[in-house]
Scaffold this motif. Structure first.
Motif, short mmCIF file in Angstrom:
data_model
loop_
_atom_site.label_atom_id
_atom_site.label_comp_id
_atom_site.label_asym_id
_atom_site.label_seq_id
_atom_site.Cartn_x
_atom_site.Cartn_y
_atom_site.Cartn_z
N MET A 351 0.66 -1.62 -0.05
CA MET A 351 -0.49 0.06 0.26
C MET A 351 0.62 1.36 0.19
SD MET A 351 -3.31 -0.72 -0.01
CE MET A 351 -3.76 0.78 -0.02
N VAL A 352 1.90 1.13 0.93
CA VAL A 352 2.82 2.03 1.02
C VAL A 352 3.08 2.90 -0.72
CG1 VAL A 352 5.52 2.77 1.37
CG2 VAL A 352 3.79 2.47 2.72
N LEU A 353 3.47 1.84 -1.77
CA LEU A 353 3.86 1.36 -3.04
C LEU A 353 2.50 2.04 -3.74
CD1 LEU A 353 5.37 1.71 -5.83
CD2 LEU A 353 4.57 -0.75 -6.41
N VAL A 354 1.33 1.79 -3.39
CA VAL A 354 0.23 2.35 -4.13
C VAL A 354 -0.27 3.80 -4.01
CG1 VAL A 354 -2.66 2.57 -4.32
CG2 VAL A 354 -1.09 0.26 -4.02
N PHE A 355 -0.34 4.39 -2.17
CA PHE A 355 0.06 5.56 -1.39
C PHE A 355 1.28 6.66 -2.57
CE2 PHE A 355 -2.63 4.18 1.89
CZ PHE A 355 -3.45 4.46 1.43
N SER A 356 1.94 5.77 -2.82
CA SER A 356 3.30 6.94 -3.24
C SER A 356 3.12 7.08 -4.81
CB SER A 356 4.48 6.17 -3.36
OG SER A 356 5.59 6.62 -3.68
N ALA A 569 -0.06 6.41 5.32
CA ALA A 569 -1.51 6.26 5.11
C ALA A 569 -1.55 4.87 4.76
CB ALA A 569 -1.14 6.81 3.69
N ALA A 570 -0.21 4.26 5.16
CA ALA A 570 -0.38 2.74 4.51
C ALA A 570 -1.09 2.12 5.52
CB ALA A 570 0.26 1.95 4.24
N ILE A 571 -0.11 2.66 7.42
CA ILE A 571 -0.38 3.05 8.44
C ILE A 571 -2.01 3.09 9.37
CG2 ILE A 571 0.90 2.88 10.56
CD1 ILE A 571 2.98 3.46 10.03
N LEU A 572 -2.02 3.83 9.15
CA LEU A 572 -3.16 3.87 8.92
C LEU A 572 -4.04 3.43 8.80
CD1 LEU A 572 -3.20 7.62 8.92
CD2 LEU A 572 -3.29 7.07 11.40
N LEU A 573 -4.31 3.21 7.91
CA LEU A 573 -5.36 1.83 6.44
C LEU A 573 -5.22 0.39 6.41
CD1 LEU A 573 -7.86 2.50 4.94
CD2 LEU A 573 -6.04 1.91 2.89
N VAL A 574 -4.32 -0.11 6.62
CA VAL A 574 -3.48 -1.93 7.20
C VAL A 574 -3.25 -1.76 8.28
CG1 VAL A 574 -2.45 -3.01 5.94
CG2 VAL A 574 -2.97 -1.54 4.43
N VAL A 575 -2.61 -0.96 8.76
CA VAL A 575 -2.15 -1.45 10.24
C VAL A 575 -2.67 -1.09 11.29
CG1 VAL A 575 0.23 -1.64 11.72
CG2 VAL A 575 0.49 -1.17 9.03
N VAL A 576 -3.36 -0.12 12.04
CA VAL A 576 -4.35 0.10 12.34
C VAL A 576 -5.24 -0.23 12.94
CG1 VAL A 576 -5.56 1.81 13.55
CG2 VAL A 576 -3.22 2.48 12.51
N PRO A 577 -5.85 -0.54 11.85
CA PRO A 577 -7.52 -1.80 12.33
C PRO A 577 -6.43 -3.29 12.10
CG PRO A 577 -7.37 -0.91 10.01
CD PRO A 577 -6.16 -0.27 10.23
N ALA A 578 -5.54 -3.47 12.27
CA ALA A 578 -5.17 -5.34 12.31
C ALA A 578 -4.39 -5.11 13.91
CB ALA A 578 -3.58 -4.77 11.40
N VAL A 579 -3.70 -3.91 14.05
CA VAL A 579 -3.78 -4.26 15.31
C VAL A 579 -4.70 -4.03 16.93
CG1 VAL A 579 -2.47 -2.82 17.03
CG2 VAL A 579 -1.58 -3.46 15.15
N LEU A 580 -5.33 -3.06 16.52
CA LEU A 580 -7.11 -2.65 17.09
C LEU A 580 -8.16 -3.40 16.14
CD1 LEU A 580 -6.77 1.10 17.57
CD2 LEU A 580 -5.56 -0.38 18.89
N THR A 581 -8.12 -4.67 17.29
CA THR A 581 -8.95 -5.78 16.18
C THR A 581 -10.73 -5.22 16.18
OG1 THR A 581 -8.67 -7.52 17.49
CG2 THR A 581 -7.48 -7.82 15.07
N SER A 582 -10.79 -4.46 17.52
CA SER A 582 -12.29 -3.96 17.69
C SER A 582 -12.74 -3.82 16.35
CB SER A 582 -12.73 -3.16 18.96
OG SER A 582 -13.09 -2.50 18.45
N ARG A 583 -13.89 -4.48 15.57
CA ARG A 583 -15.00 -4.35 15.06
C ARG A 583 -15.31 -2.24 15.23
NH1 ARG A 583 -21.10 -6.30 15.27
NH2 ARG A 583 -21.61 -4.21 13.03
N ALA A 584 -15.05 -1.70 16.62
CA ALA A 584 -15.39 -0.60 16.20
C ALA A 584 -14.61 0.38 15.42
CB ALA A 584 -15.91 0.35 17.55
N VAL A 585 -13.21 -0.04 15.78
CA VAL A 585 -12.62 0.69 14.59
C VAL A 585 -12.65 0.58 13.48
CG1 VAL A 585 -9.91 0.74 14.49
CG2 VAL A 585 -10.93 0.24 16.62
N THR A 586 -12.85 -0.75 12.48
CA THR A 586 -12.83 -0.90 11.28
C THR A 586 -14.19 0.22 11.30
OG1 THR A 586 -13.77 -2.76 11.92
CG2 THR A 586 -11.92 -3.26 10.48
N GLU A 587 -15.41 -0.39 11.59
CA GLU A 587 -16.14 0.68 11.25
C GLU A 587 -16.40 2.16 11.31
OE1 GLU A 587 -20.31 -1.55 12.32
OE2 GLU A 587 -20.06 0.31 13.48
N TRP A 588 -16.02 2.32 12.36
CA TRP A 588 -15.80 4.30 12.79
C TRP A 588 -14.01 4.61 11.86
CZ3 TRP A 588 -18.82 7.25 14.53
CH2 TRP A 588 -19.61 7.21 15.12
#
Ligand SMILES: Nc1ncnc2c1ncn2[C@@H]1O[C@H](COP(=O)(O)OP(=O)(O)OP(=O)(O)O)[C@@H](O)[C@H]1O
Ligand SMILES: [Mg+2]
Lengths: 646, 237
Positions: A351-356, A569-588
């Motif tokens: 995703m870093v490549l995509v965002f870049s 951007a890649a961290i916010l989009l991919v890594v954050v929801p993978a680390v904080l796996t609560s449903r609220a995170v993915t939904e919000w």
């Protein structure tokens, strides 16, 4: 012949809905210069408000509708104008596009959080009994169809009369014609603009609510109503409401007749929904450059604001230090993570490549591409096709990405010569068109809607594959950063600030924009191949058209101008929801990205604007006299921003 | 001078970081006409725009009939009786002549507005339904100037009314200026035909690179050699 008549009736009904949506869109664009990509989303949300009042609170249909139409819609318009768009006044086009995309993503995400992603059925508001059209045999019309068409026609007549006869209508036209002069004669252009936002959002709400009984309450479909309004709005050159509404009716009827003509051939099933984009492309392709030039006033305001900001520095350094540190961290990563965490890391690097690649457009030349997911998707399907034709993996990967380039050129070439808004519109439309029409063909997924991408034996292990993705991503990022620091990069940056200044230097703005767009498409295709190989099989929804919009908002929030922004951007989009796996995170998550995109649209580099990166090159200068010397030489020869002369 | 109708004091203004006016003072007494002269790029237009509120001031005071107005938006200044007829043609090009006059009418009725405009410029009578942008340059300027005749603005700032017009039309425009003077309005006129404006002016201000270089009365200016240096002989008609 007569078997087509019932389809004309259905077409007139959908055309009426499109006409109402498109009229509101043109109205706000005319008076404020803002093309609101969130127009459909506002209507969608009004429909949800209606649904909530009607079902959860048990209100009657009429009071629920009154609140949604007369209160929520106009109030939304007033809020948007006062709180969001006015604070952006005079900002560049890209800023408006991003802010209104943020609105779209925000409202759509909020609707899903509120009511879930299901489609709800809503009972018809109007009687569904049918009557015969006098004089035409065999054609039956429902009361609902007749009423909705009647409402649209009436609204068209009322709008025209409003502009011709009323004082407020006259004042609105005066603001459209000359904002400054309007204020000089004692009329507040802001008040007029706010009122037209209220009216425009009322129309958005009206069109969505009238459509809900036949379409169902669906947050995505209703949001995309704005897409369907696009072709009609373009036909009216974004200014003529009568032409826009007439074209909308024609598109509605055309779609309906296509449905009948195509019948049950599945390969062509996507064609009717794509008709608005076909209309859009034909218009963009044949438009004279001046037809779609921005209103002179808007250009002036943008130029003024650019002067106010004092212009950007047009130079950019190659971020060697950052790149080294980030690569070192990435290289060491597999030592600490494994399993699904490693696959998350692989996705993030891809995703870093995509965002870049996206930052090349968004951050450098301020071009908004809204079909990046399509490039990524084709990168993957091309690779799948090539691998099945027994092309070895690495050449296939490169070739697959190269094959994405002509696709990028097809979208970019007709629209880049027009103003930046039309690139955004064209890519917006093309992304959806491709998904509906091209994906089901043998060029992409074929009829079984699946593309399998076997991993080559050498990279079967997760760590080995991670390093492959990392190596290619680093190479891609280097290309992007070298481009940014090059002469072409400087030209593009200057071009984004003041097209006329660069034109007078004798550099073709058209060629440099097309080149950078093609490079961006190539890199996105490369990333698509890698991301596809990671999961080994993708379907048409893996890189859904909607993702393109989300990516743009995420990148703008993180920072579109620098490498740090792409990584964040890649961290916010991919890594954050993978680390904080609560449903609220993915939904919000989309809600937060949308909101942040609106808030940060004007920052030059999103969150990264607020983060001070350690100045590696300064540190390097301290240890290297030679580097410092070269740096000073470069500064002496730096191109400074051309000052606009009157 | 007594208490002025419009007083600009220590005005600093410009475009972004680029300051054009570096502390300009200008006073217009009630019922008097000020000629504002200066070479191209001196900042005349910028000064008028700053007074009207189209260009923000970064320092200084603007007083209109005793009331400070530098913080209020252009439309409120206009409603208080300050009128700018901008450089170029101050008309709505896409509206018809009638619609333009309706926009200019303010508190008056539209028919009264049309009456006044046509009384001053009879050619407009047959062209009320025409798109203003399709009028001849002279006719466009007549529509723009009729704005001053229609509304009760106490202070009128006119920026290059005669630019690009045939001499006969310029005569007509200056006739209208004389009507405004006779009605007791206060005027600031920026004009390239220096001799013409000196005929109607009570005071002359010369701007040079964003500062007031000279202030005087027309006769003084005609005699003063320094004056010619600032304006440049070329601008004499
Ligand atoms: N919109 C703008 N943005 C940036 N600079 C501007 C702008 N308008 C004017 N300027 C600059 O401000 C300075 C003063 O311009 P201004 O138009 O006030 O001069 P002027 O005295 O009216 O000249 P002229 O006789 O040519 O009309 C000039 O240097 C001009 O380049
Ligand atoms: Mg001027």
């Amino acid at each position: 012949m007569s078997e087509y008549l019932p389809f004309v009736v259905i077409g007139l009904f959908t055309g009426a809905v499109y006409a109402l949506a498109a009229a509101g869109l043109v109205l706000t664009y005319k008076t404020s210069g803002v093309f609101n990509f969130g127009h459909g989303a506002i209507g969608m949300f009004a429909a949800y408000v209606f649904y909530h009042l009607n079902t959860a609170w048990g209100w009657g249909t009429i009071p629920s509708m009154a609140v949604a139409l007369l209160l929520f819609g106009p109030l939304m318009g007033v809020l948007l104008d006062r709180v969001l768009f006015r604070s952006l006044a005079g900002a560049g086009l890209a800023t408006y596009v991003v802010a209104s995309l943020g609105l779209l993503v925000f409202l759509q995400g909020l609707a899903v959080v509120w009511k879930g992603g299901n489609t709800y059925r809503i009972n018809p508001f109007f009687p569904t009994n049918t009557f015969k059209v006098p004089g035409v045999s065999g054609v039956f019309v429902t009361v609902e169809q007749a009423l909705v068409v009647g409402i649209a026609v009436l609204a068209g007549v009322a709008l025209t009369a409003f502009f011709r006869v009323t004082t407020l209508g006259l004042r609105t036209r005066a603001v459209v014609n000359d904002r400054d002069l309007t204020s000089l004669v004692g009329v507040s252009p802001n008040v007029v603009t706010t009122l037209s936002w209220a009216l425009g959002c009322f129309f958005a709400s009206l069109s969505a609510i009238l459509f809900v009984p036949s379409l169902g309450l669906d947050s995505v479909l209703l949001t995309l109503l704005v897409l369907t309004a696009l072709g009609a709005a373009a036909a009216g050159r974004l200014t003529s409401i009568p032409v826009t509404m007439a074209t909308a009716f024609a598109i509605g009827v055309g779609q309906s007749l296509l449905v009948k003509a195509i019948g049950t051939r599945p390969s062509l099933a996507g064609l009717p929904t794509s008709l608005p984009f076909v209309v859009l492309f034909v218009i963009l392709f044949f438009a004279k450059k001046t037809t779609f030039a921005l209103p002179a006033r808007a250009q002036e305001r943008i130029a003024k604001a650019t002067a106010l900001r004092g212009g950007r520095s047009h130079r950019s350094r190659f971020p060697a230090g950052q790149l080294l540190v980030l690569s070192a961290v990435a290289v060491l990563l597999p030592a600490t993570v494994s399993g699904y965490r490693l696959s998350t890391a692989t996705t993030a690097v891809g995703m870093v490549l995509v965002f870049s690649s996206l930052s090349l457009l968004l951050g450098l030349s301020r071009q908004v591409s809204l079909c990046h997911a399509m490039f990524v998707s084709f990168g993957a399907t091309n690779l799948s096709l090539l691998l099945h034709a027994h092309v070895p993996f690495l050449p296939a990967l490169i070739l697959a990405a190269l094959l994405v380039v002509p696709l990028g050129a097809i979208v970019a070439i007709p629209s880049i010569r027009l103003s930046g808004l039309f690139l955004a519109l064209a890519t917006f439309g093309f992304g959806k068109l491709a998904q509906d029409v091209l994906y089901p063909t043998a060029l992409a997924f074929g009829s079984d809607s699946l593309a399998s991408i076997p991993r080559p034996a050498a990279f079967r292990g997760p760590a080995a594959f991670y390093y492959l993705v990392l190596a290619i991503a680093i190479a891609g990022v280097v290309v992007v950063e070298v481009l940014k620091a090059s002469r072409l990069g400087r030209t593009l940056r200057a071009l984004a600030d003041s097209p006329t200044a660069v034109e007078s230097l004798g550099i073709s703005p058209w060629a440099s924009r097309v080149i950078v767009f093609c490079v961006s498409a190539f890199l996105a295709g490369l990333a698509g191949g890698l991301l596809g190989t990671l999961v080994q099989s993708i379907n048409p929804n893996s890189f859904d058209f909607f993702l393109s919009l989300l990516w743009v908002t995420v990148l703008v929030v993180a920072g579109a101008s620098t490498l740090g922004g792409s990584v964040l951007a890649a961290i916010l989009l991919v890594v954050v929801p993978a680390v904080l796996t609560s449903r609220a995170v993915t939904e919000w998550q989309p809600v937060a990205f949308g909101l942040a995109a609106m808030a940060f649209a004007q920052l030059p580099n999103g969150i990264m604007t607020m983060v001070r990166m350690p100045d590696w090159s300064a540190a390097w200068q301290r240890v290297s006299w030679k580097a410092a010397h070269q740096q000073r030489a470069r500064e002496r020869h730096a191109v400074t921003a051309p000052v606009r002369a009157t | 001078m007594g208490s002025p109708m419009l007083a600009l004091e220590n005005i600093h203004a410009g475009y972004g970081r680029f300051e054009v006016l570096h502390g300009v003072d200008l006073r217009v007494p009630p019922g008097k006409t000020v000629a504002l002269l200066g070479a191209n790029g001196a900042g005349k237009t910028t000064l008028l725009k700053a007074a009207a509120g189209l260009v923000p001031t970064t320092a200084g005071q603007i007083t209109l009939d005793g009331v400070r107005v530098e913080r209020i938006p252009p439309q409120k200044r206009a409603r208080r009786g300050l009128m700018l007829i901008p450089e170029g043609r101050g008309i709505f090009r896409d509206l018809t002549v009638r619609e333009n006059l309706a926009m200019f009418a303010g508190r008056r009725s539209v028919s009264e507005a049309i009456e006044r405009a046509v009384a001053a410029f009879p050619v407009l009578d047959g062209r009320l339904g025409q798109r203003a942008g399709s009028l001849s340059g002279g006719q466009q300027q007549m529509v723009a100037v009729s704005r001053a005749l229609i509304a009760d603005a106490r202070v009128i700032l006119a920026d290059e009314l005669s630019v690009g017009l045939a001499p006969v039309v310029v005569d007509e425009i200056f006739e209208a200026v004389n009507v405004l003077r006779a009605e007791g309005r206060s005027l600031v006129i920026v004009e390239q035909y220096v001799d013409r404006v000196l005929d109607v002016a009570d005071y002359v201000y010369v701007l040079h690179k964003g500062r007031v270089a000279l202030v005087g009365e027309p006769e003084q200016c005609r005699r003063d050699a320094v004056f010619d240096q600032y304006i440049g002989a070329a601008t004499h008609s």
